[in-house]
Design a protein around this motif. Structure first.
Motif, PDB file in Angstrom:
ATOM      1  N   ALA A 136       0.832  -1.202   0.000  1.00  0.00           N
ATOM      2  CA  ALA A 136       0.000   0.000   0.000  1.00  0.00           C
ATOM      3  C   ALA A 136       0.866   1.251   0.000  1.00  0.00           C
ATOM      4  CB  ALA A 136      -0.931  -0.006   1.215  1.00  0.00           C
TER       5      ALA A 136
ATOM      6  N   THR B  59      -5.723   1.739  -8.085  1.00  0.00           N
ATOM      7  CA  THR B  59      -6.624   1.751  -6.928  1.00  0.00           C
ATOM      8  C   THR B  59      -8.091   1.783  -7.353  1.00  0.00           C
ATOM      9  OG1 THR B  59      -6.389   4.163  -6.758  1.00  0.00           O
ATOM     10  CG2 THR B  59      -4.949   2.817  -5.385  1.00  0.00           C
TER      11      THR B  59
ATOM     12  N   LEU C 115      -3.775   2.391   2.653  1.00  0.00           N
ATOM     13  CA  LEU C 115      -3.262   3.346   1.675  1.00  0.00           C
ATOM     14  C   LEU C 115      -3.200   4.749   2.258  1.00  0.00           C
ATOM     15  CD1 LEU C 115      -2.438   3.774  -1.342  1.00  0.00           C
ATOM     16  CD2 LEU C 115      -4.842   4.310  -1.771  1.00  0.00           C
TER      17      LEU C 115
END
Length: 277
Positions: free
Chosen positions: A181, A197, A212
């Motif tokens: 991430a 993403t 993230l």
């Protein structure tokens, strides 16, 4: 991608106990960690200005302000580098494309030849999005039966966050998930991160989004794998960066004697791993 600079500052602020900085305990707080008032005072800026940065309403903080915030938060070098990088993203200095596009999967012939010379070792060429662009036969042997290389275009990030087998294969799945991430922020451009993403968020769920956006700089310690034979393999990782290509050559080295013996077995003709007492 939202307000990454503000998210990182807020996450670090929430993780700091005032007592660790010699600040007095001010009693009950609505949120954990360091107050905006205390951070602003340590950085020499106003609370209003810090609030605008954290909320993404000020998109052009100066280098001096970023350095002052890094000092005030007591960031280690890797965290300072990430803070500076997020400031550049905020200012729009890292956008390389006008619209999201898939990154190039082309690997230079000289890099492929380097990979060939590493045979039968365990190595891959990858990018920060997690695409496995090339690999040695040794890497295929170690990951065989895990589902990692099943896709036509294997991607580590997608595998870790969407394939249940990844949680068994990676002993320290949480650490690996944090690494992948975080690496998305280091991708060639913010648009390429958004391209990946956009695919991952709907299927990976809130755990992916949370990792993230908290910007946890990973430790990148020993990589532990649960091989399908039941053995645990431990690896150290050495990485060679190719900045012009936005790619990396990652070499996996045995971290202990048991792993080295297991790999010796694997490299024998028709070798298969057996349990080693």
């Amino acid at each position: 991608m939202g307000k990454p600079l503000g998210d990182f500052i807020r996450a670090k602020r929430d993780s700091i106990q005032p007592e660790s900085l010699g600040l007095p305990d001010r009693g009950r707080r609505r949120s954990p960690g360091l107050r905006r008032l205390d951070l602003a005072a340590r950085a020499g800026i106003s609370v209003e200005y810090l609030t605008r940065i954290e909320q993404g309403r000020d998109r052009n903080p100066s280098t001096a302000v970023i350095k002052a915030l890094a000092d005030a938060l007591g960031l280690v070098p890797s965290e300072r580098n990430h803070l500076s990088y997020l400031a550049k993203i905020t200012r729009g200095e890292c956008a390389a494309h006008l619209r999201p596009t898939p990154p190039s999967r082309q690997v230079r012939p000289s890099v492929l030849e380097t990979l060939r010379l590493l045979e039968p070792g365990i190595a891959i060429v990858a990018n920060r999005l997690g695409d496995v662009l090339a690999r040695t036969s040794g890497y295929e042997s170690v990951t065989g039966g895990t589902g990692l290389l099943d896709a036509a275009s294997p991607n580590l990030t997608r595998y870790v966050f969407t394939d249940p087998r990844a949680r068994t294969f990676f002993t320290d799945w949480d650490d690996v998930a944090d690494e992948l991430a975080f690496d998305l922020w280091l991708a060639p451009s913010i648009e390429n991160v958004e391209w990946l993403t956009a695919e991952l968020t709907p299927i990976a769920g809130p755990d992916f989004t949370r990792r993230l956006n908290r910007h946890l700089v990973p430790r990148r310690g020993t990589l532990r794998l649960n091989h399908p034979t039941g053995q645990e393999l431990q690896f150290l990782r050495e990485t060679l960066e190719f900045p012009a290509d936005a790619q990396q050559l990652v070499v996996f080295l045995p971290a202990d004697e048991q792993t080295a013996k297991a790999l010796d077995q694997l490299h024998q003709p028709h070798g298969r791993l057996r349990s080693i007492s």
